[in-house]
Design a protein around this motif. Structure first.
Motif, mmCIF file in Angstrom:
data_model
loop_
_atom_site.group_PDB
_atom_site.id
_atom_site.type_symbol
_atom_site.label_atom_id
_atom_site.label_comp_id
_atom_site.label_asym_id
_atom_site.label_seq_id
_atom_site.Cartn_x
_atom_site.Cartn_y
_atom_site.Cartn_z
ATOM 1 N N LEU A 124 0.824 -1.212 0.000
ATOM 2 C CA LEU A 124 0.000 0.000 0.000
ATOM 3 C C LEU A 124 0.857 1.260 0.000
ATOM 4 C CD1 LEU A 124 -2.903 -0.749 2.494
ATOM 5 C CD2 LEU A 124 -3.072 -0.395 0.031
ATOM 6 N N GLY A 125 1.938 1.223 0.743
ATOM 7 C CA GLY A 125 2.804 2.394 0.842
ATOM 8 C C GLY A 125 3.338 2.862 -0.489
ATOM 9 N N VAL A 174 0.435 8.565 -1.004
ATOM 10 C CA VAL A 174 1.362 9.694 -0.951
ATOM 11 C C VAL A 174 0.850 10.754 0.011
ATOM 12 C CG1 VAL A 174 2.226 9.346 -3.298
ATOM 13 C CG2 VAL A 174 0.250 10.830 -2.925
ATOM 14 N N GLY A 175 1.755 11.642 0.365
ATOM 15 C CA GLY A 175 1.404 12.839 1.115
ATOM 16 C C GLY A 175 0.793 12.607 2.476
ATOM 17 N N GLU A 189 -0.668 10.260 7.760
ATOM 18 C CA GLU A 189 -1.723 10.106 8.763
ATOM 19 C C GLU A 189 -1.936 8.636 9.122
ATOM 20 O OE1 GLU A 189 -6.398 11.257 9.406
ATOM 21 O OE2 GLU A 189 -5.233 12.415 7.942
ATOM 22 N N LEU A 190 -1.902 7.766 8.117
ATOM 23 C CA LEU A 190 -2.036 6.336 8.394
ATOM 24 C C LEU A 190 -0.842 5.857 9.222
ATOM 25 C CD1 LEU A 190 -3.505 3.648 8.100
ATOM 26 C CD2 LEU A 190 -2.382 3.369 5.872
ATOM 27 N N ALA A 191 0.357 6.284 8.864
ATOM 28 C CA ALA A 191 1.558 5.879 9.600
ATOM 29 C C ALA A 191 1.481 6.309 11.063
ATOM 30 C CB ALA A 191 2.805 6.465 8.936
ATOM 31 N N ALA A 192 0.925 7.483 11.323
ATOM 32 C CA ALA A 192 0.823 7.993 12.696
ATOM 33 C C ALA A 192 -0.079 7.125 13.562
ATOM 34 C CB ALA A 192 0.313 9.430 12.685
ATOM 35 N N ARG A 193 -0.938 6.334 12.959
ATOM 36 C CA ARG A 193 -1.858 5.479 13.707
ATOM 37 C C ARG A 193 -1.302 4.076 13.949
ATOM 38 N NH1 ARG A 193 -7.652 7.025 12.730
ATOM 39 N NH2 ARG A 193 -7.527 9.188 12.080
ATOM 40 N N LEU A 251 5.431 1.371 6.145
ATOM 41 C CA LEU A 251 4.557 2.184 5.299
ATOM 42 C C LEU A 251 5.302 3.393 4.734
ATOM 43 C CD1 LEU A 251 1.611 2.674 4.286
ATOM 44 C CD2 LEU A 251 1.322 4.109 6.302
ATOM 45 N N LEU A 252 6.136 4.022 5.541
ATOM 46 C CA LEU A 252 6.830 5.237 5.123
ATOM 47 C C LEU A 252 8.042 4.975 4.232
ATOM 48 C CD1 LEU A 252 6.575 7.220 8.462
ATOM 49 C CD2 LEU A 252 5.280 7.614 6.338
#
Length: 111
Positions: free
Chosen positions: A18-19, A23-24, A29-33, A42-43
């Motif tokens: 998915l990563g 983008v952006g 936001e997904l990574a922060a969760r 993911l990043l």
């Protein structure tokens, strides 16, 4: 089969795939969760040469997970995203993915 280890492997694989397509702000936001180890996956995604349509995404995910079937890979990816993504975030994720992911993630969009 060790279910927690399989679930972690499924999550890592799905996030790596998915990563490459997100983008952006959506990816951030997904990574922060996510727990840090999963956020890093993911990043720092694999590079995608072309967008993965949902069927290819599921096949690729299953291929990387020992003992997984396409059905279990789809369930695991869907379950992981439904736990970490709010409705708004999931909708924004779906906007960045090829058509059909809405069904894969249990969020059918109106035609």
């Amino acid at each position: 089969m060790n279910r927690p280890r399989t679930a972690e492997r499924s999550s890592r694989t799905a996030l790596a795939l998915l990563g490459a397509h997100l983008v952006g702000e959506v990816r951030s936001e997904l990574a922060a969760r996510l727990p840090e180890t999963l956020a890093l996956v993911l990043l720092n995604p694999l590079k995608a040469h072309e967008p993965l349509v949902p069927d290819r995404f599921v096949r690729a995910t299953a291929a990387w997970i020992e003992g997984a079937t396409e059905q279990t890979a789809a369930w695991d990816a869907s379950a992981m995203l439904s736990v970490v993504a709010s409705d708004d975030l999931l909708n924004r994720i779906l906007l960045q993915l090829p058509a059909g992911y809405d069904l894969l993630f249990g969020r059918p969009q109106p035609a």
